[in-house]
Write a protein that holds these residues in place. Structure first.
Motif, mmCIF file in Angstrom:
data_model
loop_
_atom_site.group_PDB
_atom_site.id
_atom_site.type_symbol
_atom_site.label_atom_id
_atom_site.label_comp_id
_atom_site.label_asym_id
_atom_site.label_seq_id
_atom_site.Cartn_x
_atom_site.Cartn_y
_atom_site.Cartn_z
ATOM 1 N N UNK A 83 -1.609 -3.363 1.116
ATOM 2 C CA UNK A 83 -0.235 -4.118 1.004
ATOM 3 C C UNK A 83 0.802 -3.032 0.450
ATOM 4 N N UNK A 84 1.793 -3.132 0.736
ATOM 5 C CA UNK A 84 2.891 -2.358 0.072
ATOM 6 C C UNK A 84 3.772 -3.201 -0.976
ATOM 7 N N UNK A 85 3.938 -2.615 -2.289
ATOM 8 C CA UNK A 85 4.461 -3.380 -3.056
ATOM 9 C C UNK A 85 5.635 -2.584 -3.632
ATOM 10 N N UNK A 86 6.799 -3.080 -3.912
ATOM 11 C CA UNK A 86 8.034 -2.658 -4.739
ATOM 12 C C UNK A 86 7.400 -2.754 -6.268
ATOM 13 N N UNK A 87 7.655 -1.305 -6.577
ATOM 14 C CA UNK A 87 7.271 -1.402 -8.162
ATOM 15 C C UNK A 87 8.320 -1.912 -9.081
ATOM 16 N N UNK A 88 9.338 -2.317 -8.654
ATOM 17 C CA UNK A 88 10.309 -2.841 -9.460
ATOM 18 C C UNK A 88 10.666 -4.308 -9.532
ATOM 19 N N UNK A 89 9.635 -5.005 -8.714
ATOM 20 C CA UNK A 89 9.649 -6.570 -8.721
ATOM 21 C C UNK A 89 8.778 -7.260 -9.534
ATOM 22 N N UNK A 90 8.688 -8.424 -9.651
ATOM 23 C CA UNK A 90 7.917 -9.171 -10.591
ATOM 24 C C UNK A 90 6.270 -9.208 -10.210
ATOM 25 N N UNK A 91 5.638 -8.419 -11.069
ATOM 26 C CA UNK A 91 4.273 -8.237 -10.529
ATOM 27 C C UNK A 91 3.130 -8.809 -11.523
ATOM 28 N N UNK B 44 7.840 -6.609 -15.045
ATOM 29 C CA UNK B 44 8.930 -6.823 -13.878
ATOM 30 C C UNK B 44 9.952 -5.661 -14.422
ATOM 31 N N UNK B 45 10.955 -5.253 -13.360
ATOM 32 C CA UNK B 45 11.924 -4.363 -13.584
ATOM 33 C C UNK B 45 11.544 -2.943 -13.875
ATOM 34 N N UNK B 46 10.396 -2.773 -13.238
ATOM 35 C CA UNK B 46 9.654 -1.247 -13.455
ATOM 36 C C UNK B 46 10.617 -0.323 -12.648
ATOM 37 N N UNK B 47 10.737 0.865 -13.469
ATOM 38 C CA UNK B 47 11.263 1.979 -12.869
ATOM 39 C C UNK B 47 10.286 3.167 -13.103
ATOM 40 N N UNK B 48 9.833 3.675 -12.091
ATOM 41 C CA UNK B 48 8.513 4.503 -12.357
ATOM 42 C C UNK B 48 8.814 5.973 -11.914
ATOM 43 N N UNK C 13 11.159 5.636 -5.605
ATOM 44 C CA UNK C 13 11.480 4.509 -4.935
ATOM 45 C C UNK C 13 10.268 4.204 -3.755
ATOM 46 N N UNK C 14 9.388 5.156 -3.972
ATOM 47 C CA UNK C 14 8.054 4.936 -3.025
ATOM 48 C C UNK C 14 7.794 3.416 -3.203
ATOM 49 N N UNK C 15 7.053 2.657 -2.241
ATOM 50 C CA UNK C 15 6.341 1.565 -2.397
ATOM 51 C C UNK C 15 4.925 1.958 -2.846
ATOM 52 N N UNK C 16 4.379 0.855 -3.671
ATOM 53 C CA UNK C 16 2.986 1.155 -4.042
ATOM 54 C C UNK C 16 2.037 0.476 -2.869
ATOM 55 N N UNK C 17 0.887 0.985 -3.203
ATOM 56 C CA UNK C 17 -0.445 0.633 -2.384
ATOM 57 C C UNK C 17 -0.888 -0.492 -3.240
ATOM 58 N N UNK C 18 -1.309 -1.374 -2.586
ATOM 59 C CA UNK C 18 -2.244 -2.548 -3.421
ATOM 60 C C UNK C 18 -3.153 -3.451 -2.525
ATOM 61 N N UNK C 19 -4.443 -3.579 -3.044
ATOM 62 C CA UNK C 19 -5.514 -4.435 -2.550
ATOM 63 C C UNK C 19 -4.711 -5.954 -2.695
ATOM 64 N N UNK C 20 -4.727 -6.538 -1.529
ATOM 65 C CA UNK C 20 -4.249 -8.298 -1.676
ATOM 66 C C UNK C 20 -5.320 -8.932 -2.249
ATOM 67 N N UNK C 21 -4.794 -9.867 -3.116
ATOM 68 C CA UNK C 21 -5.753 -10.925 -3.724
ATOM 69 C C UNK C 21 -6.277 -11.900 -2.663
ATOM 70 N N UNK C 22 -7.455 -12.432 -3.199
ATOM 71 C CA UNK C 22 -8.053 -13.502 -2.128
ATOM 72 C C UNK C 22 -6.943 -14.543 -2.115
#
Ligand SMILES: *[C@@H]1O[C@H](CO)[C@@H](O)[C@H](O)[C@H]1NC(C)=O
Ligand SMILES: *[C@@H]1O[C@H](CO)[C@@H](O)[C@H](O)[C@H]1NC(C)=O
Ligand SMILES: *[C@@H]1O[C@H](CO)[C@@H](O)[C@H](O)[C@H]1NC(C)=O
Ligand SMILES: *[C@@H]1O[C@H](CO)[C@@H](O)[C@H](O)[C@H]1NC(C)=O
Ligand SMILES: *[C@@H]1O[C@H](CO)[C@@H](O)[C@H](O)[C@H]1NC(C)=O
Length: 395
Positions: free
Chosen positions: A30-38, A189-193, A197-206
């Motif tokens: 999944x693609x995730x925004x690194x600046x969101x609430x994670x 949250x509020x991450x600036x890495x 501005x690249x989206x991150x790859x994430x393994x979706x949770x069950x």
């Protein structure tokens, strides 16, 4: 200048990436925004980061990463970065609530820990940046830790990819100086890495689990899974008192389902269980197959009960009531001996044979669990379902 790459890697910490060169194409990513609430928690216990990214080193312009972070969990991996496919790596994690940073480069391993405990359930602003040969961690705008590393090896920096990861690491855990329990029940949250501005790859949770808006310390069971301990890993029998005391406190007035159950490994039978039925407000103490409803209204703000295990009997007690039952003779010459050898103690349900599932799951918050006076951390369980938040309850 070998450090520069590591530092850059560190700064890129926001996301975990697989370098594009060796990217394993995973259709379920999944693609995730690194600046969101994670939410970094509510996953299987694993070193695999929740999310990662990889980016061309030559395109990295910023040397700073910052984010807000909240947890009650004393231990877990937060941010990771590496270059050269993990040859040079950096990790920031918590141990006993205190931030710790490690850099691995060739044969050299550097570790530094210190500062305030961050696992107070409040949002903290964390910033990582590089200053020459140093990586600096700022917490709430104060310099908390600095770690330097200088290498005489030639630096091939600015080539290849930098990988970033959150909630895990991309190198073998054997590379760490000390073992670590990686899964962190925390939110970012509020991450600036590295200003990527690249989206991150994430393994979706069950099961999708978002961050609770407000939290308090405790273990939250969503009603879909349990945590199971092998009692041989838990505090043992006190030789003088010859008993085991399990104390559970809960402020969940709507708690429903099985709070705890104890099961024999040999006969696979449930020895005892404590459940609460929210409709009647009654606690139910079950020993062998006998059910004893505890005739007391449990509608106070804090319910505290003890389960006391003696050699051939078990008791349930609260401030006002107590109920003792004898175990079927012949089942155990001493249940205390069986405890020391290994039984299954489950919280949040009744375990089934597979040892990773159960029935009569509980929904609610257990504020604290003590065994023989020792506080129990569900992250130490042999099995914990991903739906169980070991260190935070919603309020
Ligand atoms: C961060 O990126 C933005 C655009 O994405 C750019 O305007 C800004 O100058 C960058 N900041 C730094 C410190 O590189
Ligand atoms: C939990 O219950 C025990 C026994 O009643 C008590 O001593 C302890 O202070 C309680 N802990 C919390 C955090 O409420
Ligand atoms: C409580 O749990 C019992 C069985 O575990 C279930 O039948 C009942 O519907 C639950 N009640 C609520 C209010 O969730
Ligand atoms: C225990 O008993 C006292 C005195 O009878 C009563 O005030 C209190 O509410 C009871 N506590 C519970 C949990 O029922
Ligand atoms: C529990 O621990 C005991 C002793 O270490 C071990 O023999 C047993 O296999 C363990 N059981 C499970 C289900 O892990």
């Amino acid at each position: 200048m070998g450090l520069t790459r590591v530092v850059l890697g560190v700064l890129a910490l926001v996301t975990l990436c697989v370098p594009l060169g060796s990217l394993v194409v995973d259709a379920v990513m999944e693609k995730i925004d690194g600046g969101g609430l994670i939410n970094l928690g509510n996953r299987e216990r694993t070193w695999t980061p929740y999310m990662s990214l990889s980016h061309l080193l030559s395109e990295i312009e910023s040397i700073t990463s910052y984010f807000s972070f909240r947890t009650f969990d004393p231990e877990g991996a937060l941010f990771y970065g590496d270059t050269d496919n993990g040859e040079d790596w950096f990790v920031l994690f918590l141990r006993d609530g205190v931030p710790e940073m490690q850099i691995g480069k060739g044969d050299v391993l550097v570790s530094v820990a210190g500062g305030h405990k961050l696992n107070d359930g409040l949002w903290h602003k964390l910033e990582l940046h590089s200053e020459g040969k140093f990586v600096v961690l700022k917490v709430d705008d104060h310099r908390e830790l600095a770690m330097g590393l200088h290498s005489h090896e030639p630096d091939t920096s600015k080539e290849g990819y930098i990988r970033l990861a959150l909630g895990g690491i991309l190198v073998s855990e054997k590379k760490l100086l000390l073992p670590l329990n990686p899964l962190l029940d925390g939110c970012v949250k509020g991450g600036r890495w590295l200003n990527l501005s690249t989206l991150w790859d994430s393994t979706p949770r069950k099961t999708a689990m978002s961050c609770f808006p407000n939290i308090k310390a405790g273990s939250f069971f969503a009603g879909t899974g349990l945590a199971i301990f092998n009692t041989s890993d838990l505090p043992g029998v006190d030789p003088k008192e010859e008993r085991i005391i399990i104390t559970v406190n809960t402020s969940s007035t709507t708690l429903n389902g099985t709070i705890l159950s104890l099961r024999s490994l040999q006969s696979h039978s449930t020895v005892l269980s404590v459940a609460k039925d929210t409709n009647s407000g009654m606690m139910i103490f079950k020993v062998n197959t006998e059910t004893t409803p505890i005739n007391e209204k449990f509608d106070e703000d804090l319910i505290s009960f003890n389960v006391i295990i003696h050699k051939t009997s078990v008791a349930f007690e609260t401030k006002n009531v107590s109920s003792e039952s004898h175990l079927r003779s012949g089942d155990y010459s001493s249940i205390l001996a069986a405890w020391n050898e290994g039984m299954l103690l489950a919280f949040g349900g009744v375990p089934e044979d597979g040892l990773d599932s159960g029935s009569d799951y509980m929904e609610g918050c257990l504020d604290t669990i003590f065994i023989q006076g020792q506080k129990i951390d569900l992250d130490q369980a042999s099995f914990k379902d991903a739906s169980v938040s070991s260190h935070s309850c919603p309020v």
